[in-house]
Each structure stands twice: as C-alpha cells, then as structure tokens.
Design a protein around this motif. Structure first.
Motif, PDB file in Angstrom:
ATOM      1  N   CYS A 370       4.334  -9.699  -0.605  1.00  0.00           N
ATOM      2  CA  CYS A 370       4.752  -8.988  -2.041  1.00  0.00           C
ATOM      3  C   CYS A 370       4.949  -9.898  -3.436  1.00  0.00           C
ATOM      4  O   CYS A 370       4.739  -9.515  -4.339  1.00  0.00           O
ATOM      5  N   GLU A 507      11.686   3.227  -7.708  1.00  0.00           N
ATOM      6  CA  GLU A 507      10.736   3.836  -6.338  1.00  0.00           C
ATOM      7  C   GLU A 507      10.878   2.990  -5.084  1.00  0.00           C
ATOM      8  O   GLU A 507      11.280   1.971  -5.292  1.00  0.00           O
ATOM      9  N   VAL A 509      10.094   1.521  -1.506  1.00  0.00           N
ATOM     10  CA  VAL A 509       8.915   0.911  -0.782  1.00  0.00           C
ATOM     11  C   VAL A 509       9.303   0.579   0.685  1.00  0.00           C
ATOM     12  O   VAL A 509      10.234  -0.201   0.810  1.00  0.00           O
ATOM     13  N   ASP A 514       2.304  -0.654   0.213  1.00  0.00           N
ATOM     14  CA  ASP A 514       2.816   0.211  -1.096  1.00  0.00           C
ATOM     15  C   ASP A 514       3.422  -0.702  -2.173  1.00  0.00           C
ATOM     16  O   ASP A 514       3.732   0.040  -3.169  1.00  0.00           O
ATOM     17  N   ALA A 518       3.203   0.343  -6.324  1.00  0.00           N
ATOM     18  CA  ALA A 518       4.515   0.555  -7.039  1.00  0.00           C
ATOM     19  C   ALA A 518       4.673  -0.563  -8.221  1.00  0.00           C
ATOM     20  O   ALA A 518       5.248   0.006  -9.240  1.00  0.00           O
ATOM     21  N   CYS A 533      13.156  -2.291  -1.960  1.00  0.00           N
ATOM     22  CA  CYS A 533      12.273  -2.699  -0.859  1.00  0.00           C
ATOM     23  C   CYS A 533      13.235  -2.678   0.415  1.00  0.00           C
ATOM     24  O   CYS A 533      14.083  -3.330   0.639  1.00  0.00           O
TER      25      CYS A 533
END
Length: 552
Positions: A370, A507, A509, A514, A518, A533
C-alpha cells in the motif's frame, strides 16, 4: 489631538504583525476577547479556529516545524491550557519554535483559586523554554520580542505567555519593537579544520542528522558535503526529510524498526558526526546503539545550543553553530587530501533494498505494498503527517521522503498529532498534498479537527489503519505478558460514515488489491478524503507478527 492609546489586545496583535506572524491557531476564550477583537481588524493574520486545544497546539507545532518561525497559538486558562500542554511538550522535545498565549484571570484575583486559575508560569516551566506572565500592557512589545528570540535562538522550543484578561483591556501607550533578526552563528575555522583532520584519519565515518535548527538550506548543503565525501547519512528518529532520500549516501532512519544493517554500521563506526540531533532515547535505541561515553568511537557533535553539547553525550569535538552555516561551510571546505569513502554508496544501496516492500504471505491487507502504491500515485513533495503507533512503522520504513519539509511526526511519540498537522500543512502549502497517516486509536485522539479542515477548505488525505487495538501497547503486552490481553482492545465507529458526516469522501478497504484503486479515486477529489484500511492485529508491525513475538 491624536491619541496614541491602544488596548493591550491591540498592542499584542500589532507585535505579531511586526514579527511576521500570518496565522494563529485558537479555541476562543472570554479571557482574551480583546485579542480576538484586535484580530477582527487585522486581515494579515488568519485566525484558524480549532475544536480542541490539543489540536490547536499540535497545529502550531506543525506550523513552526514547516516555517522555522514560531507557530502561534491562543487558548484560555485552566482546561484550555492543560489541553494545550501536550503540544507544548511536543514542541520542547522536538525543538520546535512555538509561542502559546494563555488568557488568564484578572490580576487582582490571583492566588484565590479563582475560576479556572492555574499558576501558568509554574505549570509550564518544566516543558517550555520560557514561561511568564505579562502584567503591564506597556511591556507587551518587550515580552513578545523576547518570546520570538527565545523560541528561535539556540535550540528552538516553546514559549508560554499568560495574558491576564484585565491587562488586555487596559488602554496604554507602548513602543512597538521591530522584527527579531535571526542569529546565525558560523562554525569557527579551527573547529572545521579539526573535523576534517578527524575525517582524514577515519576508516568508517557515519553521520546522524536532523533536529534542532535544521532547515532546507542545511539539508541542501549537508547532502552536498556528505555525497562529496561518501559519508553514510542516517536520519535521527522522525527526521527522515533531513536530506532528500534520493541522495546517494542516505542510509535510512534510526528509532523504532530501523534497518539492522544500518544499526551495525553505526556500531562499527570509528567516527560519528552528529549534526542537529540530541541523540535522544529513540534515536539511540535507549542510549545503547550509541552510548553516552561511546568507547572506541570519536564523536563530533554539532548543535546550535552550547547547553546541549556535553549535556548527555561526551563529545570529542563539540561545535556550536547554526545548522545551515555549518553545513554550507562543510560543503565548501576545500581539502584535496580527503578521499571519498565508498561506504556512503554501499549504505544507500542497503537502504534501497530495506525500503522496497515485499508482499507477505497470508496477509489480506498488506500495508507494505500500500505504501508502494502511494509512492507511485503521490507527488514527491507530499507531506506525510503521523502521530504515534505501530502503523507509522510502515511509512517510516517504506516511504521515501523528499525535500524538507515533508515529514511532520512528533519525536515525543504523542498520539493524535497526524490530523492537526495535516490540516496545518494543507493551509501552509495549498499546492501540495497533505497526508495524515493514523491508527484507529491515534485518529480518535483528535478526529474532531476534521471540522477544522472542512471550515478552512483544507485538502487532506487520511490513511486510517484500523486493527481494533492500541497496537503498540498490545505489542509490548504480547511480548511481556503473552496471551494475557488487557485494556488494549478498541470498539470503533464506522469511519466511512463518520467522515461523510463531516462532508468528506471515504471508502473502506479490506484487501491489498483494493487499496490502489481506492487511492486513485481519492486523488481525483479535493477536501477531506479518507481510506479506512481494516487490518489484522496479528500483523502487529512492519516486520513482526504476534505469533513471532510469542516464539521469541
């Protein structure tokens, strides 16, 4: 006949204008209404109204870190002052220039334990460079000028001034003071000559940099000096933007979770060049990586405050100098007999390998990749802001910091710093991306400052790492008291809905794959953007799982 009378509040604001202040952070209080009234007619100073005094002080600290000039805050007495004290402590431990003005009760009511009364000078004395009370409005220019000098001279730090309510309402004549000129002390030629003689005799030098008085100019010149001579450069704890990480001799960061190869390189060094850093507990791994007496190693300690030289560590060559002045002199020092060490290139290669995230098997949401996705999507000058927690280790290890200022992170290890700092960063640099990286426990310490971000149109990207626990404490608990979890679990709100309630975009995740999509959607928007997250508490930090802790 023209009157030269001004209220104390007007005089105080006029002094801030004279010193170049363009922004103050505050939670308003009735104890300094005269100041707020003067700010009403002062368009050159923006008053940023926050939602809790902790956020006020953290924003002022962040502003001081970014500008090199005191971040300015106003809070009221009693609970306002005590709430703000956490930020004063950060500024002291981080060597940040800051001035906190605390509205106080009337002078005639002192020492009666009046409404919200605290002896401000005594309360803040242990955690500030200077704390005092202004009892005479005619002396406001003197006190404010001195506050700017104390906050910026030598080792920078916080100043706290109590301002009684009735003093601010007094109408008096006062003589304004001009802006305080910075003091820049150069390193003496003899000390520089001695430094280069030590470098000539060294076989394995290492530099540790960042801290008091560090600046973009110091970063630029020191990078030139270190690269010219091939000296490995380590950043002190949470000082990773002390030089651009792309510099070919940057070796990585010290503190929690550093590269073991860098730690060994420092143990093996015969000459340590420490510039700006105090060599605090985190940087030195509890004063063990470099011990205060460092047998077998020579220590050159360069610091802007003579009181820090020899305070804890025994220096073989102490140099008291301004960081930019020292670095520029070192970069231009002509010494044809000094060879270029190969260790700098080697150390940089080790850091590149260490900071390249590798996917971890069996981890549904792996934060290493990430961070790599963020490196690809965000500009190099993005400002990464975080508080305290294991979550920050992924960014400390894998993010590659650019030119200063691009890291706002408290060396004092306080929680709740990231969001206020990101708001301050967005307001200071409207053309840059401000990122708050926070854990779930960390975020809710000052999550209310989302309202401040909305009010002032700040663009803030929040990466919220949620493992349902106070992760750092859980890690220590699992290590010292395995399988006896107590008081570290958390019940969290729906962070997506919470962000939307403030008017932002968010959002959730749950999987590594994903995250990048995002992030792309977040970067298409302005204002508050939050990516929630959800991670597994078992993966307790960037290199360890709870099961691995138990097996040690």
């Amino acid at each position: 006949m023209t009157s030269n009378l001004r209220t104390g509040g007007r005089i105080l604001v006029d002094q801030l204008v004279a010193q170049g202040c363009d922004r103050v952070f505050t939670v308003p209080g009735e104890s300094f209404l005269a100041v707020l009234d003067a700010l009403h007619d002062t368009p050159s100073i923006e008053a940023v109204v926050c939602r809790q005094e902790g956020g006020v002080a953290y924003m002022a600290d962040a502003d001081g870190k970014m500008t090199g000039m005191p971040g300015v805050a106003f809070v009221t007495r009693g609970p306002g002052a005590t709430n703000a004290s956490a930020g004063v402590h950060v500024a002291m431990q981080d060597s940040t220039p800051m001035i906190l003005f605390v509205g106080d009760l009337d002078r005639g009511d002192r020492d009666r334990e009046g409404f919200q009364e605290i002896d401000m000078a005594a309360f803040f004395a242990p955690i500030a460079k200077w704390s005092a009370r202004i009892d005479d409005a005619r002396r406001i220019p003197e006190y404010v000028a001195r506050a700017y000098r104390v906050a910026t001279a030598g080792r920078p730090g916080p100043v706290v001034l109590a301002i009684p309510e009735d003093m601010l309402r007094d109408s008096v004549e006062a003589i304004d003071r001009p802006a305080i000129a910075p003091i820049a002390q150069p390193a003496c030629a003899g000390a520089m000559g001695a430094l280069f003689e030590l470098l000539k005799d060294a076989a394995a030098p290492v530099a540790i940099i960042g801290g008091a008085d560090w600046s973009p100019a110091a970063a630029h010149h020191f990078a030139h000096f270190a690269h010219r001579h091939g000296i490995p450069v380590a950043a002190a704890f949470r000082r990773q933007d002390a030089i651009d990480n792309g510099c070919g001799v940057y070796a990585g960061q010290l503190g929690y979770g550093p590269n073991p190869k860098l730690q060994q390189r420092i143990r093996d060094a015969d000459l340590l060049l420490v510039v700006g850093a105090r060599l605090g507990e985190a940087t030195t791994d509890g004063y063990t990586l470099v011990t205060p007496d460092h047998p077998g190693q020579l220590l050159v300690h360069v610091h802007p405050d003579a009181n820090e030289l020899g305070r804890v560590y025994r220096p073989d060559l102490p140099i008291c100098a301004d960081m930019a002045e020292f670095s520029e002199t070192a970069a231009g020092w002509g010494d044809p007999d000094l060879v270029r060490f190969s260790a700098g290139d080697e150390a940089h290669g080790e850091w590149l390998a260490w900071s390249d995230p590798k996917p971890r098997d069996g981890v549904r949401l792996d934060l290493g990749p990430c961070v790599a996705a963020m490196r690809d999507a965000l500009p190099a000058d993005a400002i990464i802001c975080n508080g305290a927690g294991n979550f920050s280790g992924w960014w400390h290890r894998y993010w590659r910091y650019g030119a200063m200022p691009c890291q706002l992170a408290p060396t004092s290890g306080t929680m709740g710093y990231g969001l206020p700092a990101a708001v301050a960063a967005s307001l200071r640099f409207r053309d840059r991306v401000a990122v708050c990286v926070a854990g779930d426990g960390d975020f809710l310490m000052n999550g209310q400052e989302l309202a401040t971000a909305v009010r002032y149109g700040a663009d803030v990207l929040v990466i919220l790492v949620d493992n349902g626990a106070y992760g750092t404490i859980r890690m220590h608990q699992e290590r010292d008291y395995p399988d006896r979890v107590s008081a570290t679990g958390l019940t969290n709100p729906d962070f997506v809905q919470l962000t939307q309630a403030y008017g932002g975009w968010a959002e959730r995740v749950d999987a590594t794959a994903d995250f990048a999509p995002a992030l792309a959607r977040a970067m298409e928007r302005k204002g508050i953007r939050l990516i929630h997250c959800v991670t597994d508490v078992e993966v307790i930090n960037s290199s360890t799982t709870i099961a691995e802790l138990h097996s040690r």
